[in-house]
Design a protein around this motif. Structure first.
Motif: not given
Length: 559
Positions: A404-425
């Motif tokens: 799995t490319p590193i960019r796919t891992v980072m993309l998944a992390k960014n999506v999860f963290h972004g959704l988590l922040f929207l919940v906190d927001a």
């Protein structure tokens, strides 16, 4: 350790014996060599510059707090209202205990556990633990506050100089011992999953319960207090004052009051009780350090029956590496109280700082209020955004072995963290609305546009810093995190810049009564930040491969 020859009964060795002194010298020599060798690399020089700027910031904070405490003590001494002197000591106490917990993840600390591989006596281990605790932010700020209070009292009453200095010294020793004991026992409670879940549950219950104060806070401003209620309130204040006089801040203030009123015996009794509190805090810390010294090393490794192959429904359904990485991030977050604390703490602070904004017409809050609250909510995501590989630890090696490319891992992390922040927001918006009132529709829209810009920019910078300035996160500890001063400083500057851009646009548009103009401007900036995020994400694999050795060495290194 260089320079240490022979154990000579390390278990019972004195902290200032011949062996202990040689060990202190060896440790100092080792730290100095690490410092010199670190400057030979670009990262080491950058860390030195970041650490210097950070301590200058701490110095400015300390001078400001010390001046505030000194001004308060001066006003009390000049007016002779010594009965309110405990407020100064309580302010110092609260600051001393709250600041280190709030900023634990941003401070680089030295882990003393590695010293237990050598013939170090318990007294030496205990003393070194305290010495390294003296460079904590709480100790620096607390020392400035105590010095400010002493100067304020001494300028008005030079005859109280010695008594106030003695009281403040014992009070400072108590605070140093107490904060170290709190951190040591928090680490103990977080070392096992069950106790970690209990602590997390209690914290979230406290977070929710504090919101219940909101209705009473608002209604009390508009309800006329009866004479009976006033009498009950005064009685409650008298009881609280009587109780606090037997607590450390009250005892320190009572000693100074005793010197003012020439009650030497009462003042010495207060100092004696305060010393007992300090000894108790030191003993409380010693209990925990003694267990560590004797080899206690708790962990939350799952039972054998839990290590079988996963069966049943996944928390995040889906196929492919993105769903798998998001699943892993969710599970990691659930067992990492330092991360959970960073996410939940803004809810409490938003409740407090929202009171700084007075409502405008028709009871609506100012257009800037929701923006400030949202910006502080982002502070809790600093570790997730700017060090998203820190929780991987030794498992980071698998990312380079996986197809799995590193960019796919980072993309998944960014999506999860972004959704988590929207919940906190959303939660922050609810808290701010309950506290201040419902903002106008245009203020909500403009703030949402700023959130899109800020989130994209933070993810962009976070991906770059996560690879260039990573540090390992210990999920079972609030303290003794290695950290990275350069990462913390750069992330703080970026957050301040993003907030400055938002407040500048809001202020300019509000000045001309055209806040709606901020929406297209911020959306355009969000588009530019999103383009930069995609560009950085496309180059993540090349960046990670260039820094593969340094990345693995930093995250795999044991503490």
């Amino acid at each position: 350790m260089a320079g240490v020859t022979g154990a000579r009964d390390a278990e019972g060795g004195l902290p200032f014996g011949e062996l202990a002194r040689s060990q202190y010298g060896a440790l100092a020599s080792m730290r100095w060599s690490m410092f010199r060798h670190g400057l030979r690399t670009g990262k080491g020089a950058l860390e030195l510059g970041a650490r210097s700027l950070t301590y200058l910031l701490y110095l400015a904070m300390g001078l400001g707090l010390g001046a505030a405490m000194g001004g308060g003590a001066y006003a009390i001494a000049s007016t002779g209202k010594w009965e309110i002197l405990p407020a100064i000591f309580w302010g110092i106490f609260i600051m001393w205990q709250v600041v280190p917990v709030s900023l634990a993840s941003f401070q680089e600390q030295f882990d003393m556990d590695g010293l237990l591989r050598f013939p170090v006596g318990f007294g030496t281990y205990y003393l070194l633990h305290l010495i390294f605790g003296l460079i904590d932010l709480s100790t620096i700020l607390g020392a400035f506050c105590c010095a400010g209070a002493w100067v304020g009292i001494t300028l008005v009453r030079p005859d109280l100089s010695a008594g106030a200095a003695l009281a403040l010294l014992i009070f400072a020793a108590f605070n140093i011992l107490l904060v170290r004991a709190i951190f040591a026992w928090i680490d103990r409670w977080l070392a096992q999953r069950r106790t970690r879940e209990i602590v997390a549950l209690l914290f979230f219950v406290f977070t929710i319960s504090i919101q219940l104060v909101n209705p009473a806070f608002h209604t009390r401003k508009y309800v006329r207090i009866s004479a009976k209620s006033q009498a009950e309130g005064l009685q409650w204040l008298k009881t609280a004052n009587a109780v606090q006089r037997w607590l450390p801040p009250g005892l320190a203030a009572f000693e100074v009051q005793g010197a003012v009123e020439k009650r030497t015996v009462s003042g010495m009794e207060a100092l004696g009780i305060l010393g007992v509190y300090a000894l108790a805090a030191g003993g409380f810390l010693g209990m925990r350090l003694r267990a560590e010294y004797r080899g206690e090393n708790l962990n939350d490794a799952p039972a054998r029956k839990k290590t079988d192959r996963h069966s049943g429904r996944w928390l995040i359904d889906g196929s492919g590496p993105i769903a798998a990485v998001m699943e892993k991030e969710l599970r990691t977050l659930g067992r990492g109280l330092p991360l959970l604390f960073g996410l939940a703490a803004p809810l409490i602070t938003v409740f407090l700082i929202s009171g700084l904004f007075s409502g405008g017409a028709r009871g609506r809050p100012s257009s800037m209020a929701l923006l400030i609250c949202m910006a502080y909510a982002m502070v809790g995501f600093t570790q997730l955004f700017y060090n998203n590989l820190g929780a991987e630890g030794p498992a980071v090696q698998l990312l380079f072995l996986s197809p799995t490319p590193i960019r796919t891992v980072m993309l998944a992390k960014n999506v999860f963290h972004g959704l988590l922040f929207l919940v906190d927001a959303v939660l922050v918006c609810v808290v701010a609305s309950l506290r201040l009132g419902l903002p106008s529709a245009i203020a909500i829209t403009a703030t949402a546009a700023w959130v899109l810009f800020a989130l994209a920019l933070h993810l962009t910078a976070g991906n770059a810093l996560s690879i260039t300035m990573p540090y390992r996160i210990n999920l079972g500890r609030m303290s003794r995190q290695r950290g990275s001063q350069a990462n913390a400083l750069v992330s703080m500057l970026i957050q301040m810049a993003v907030l400055g851009v938002g407040t500048g646009i809001f202020a300019l548009c509000t000045l001309f009564d055209k806040l709606w103009v901020a929406v297209p401007v911020l959306l355009a900036m969000a588009g530019g930040a999103s383009f930069a995020w995609l560009r950085v994400l496309a180059n993540v694999d090349a960046m990670a491969n260039r820094r593969r050795e340094a990345l693995i060495g930093t995250l795999v290194r044991t503490e």
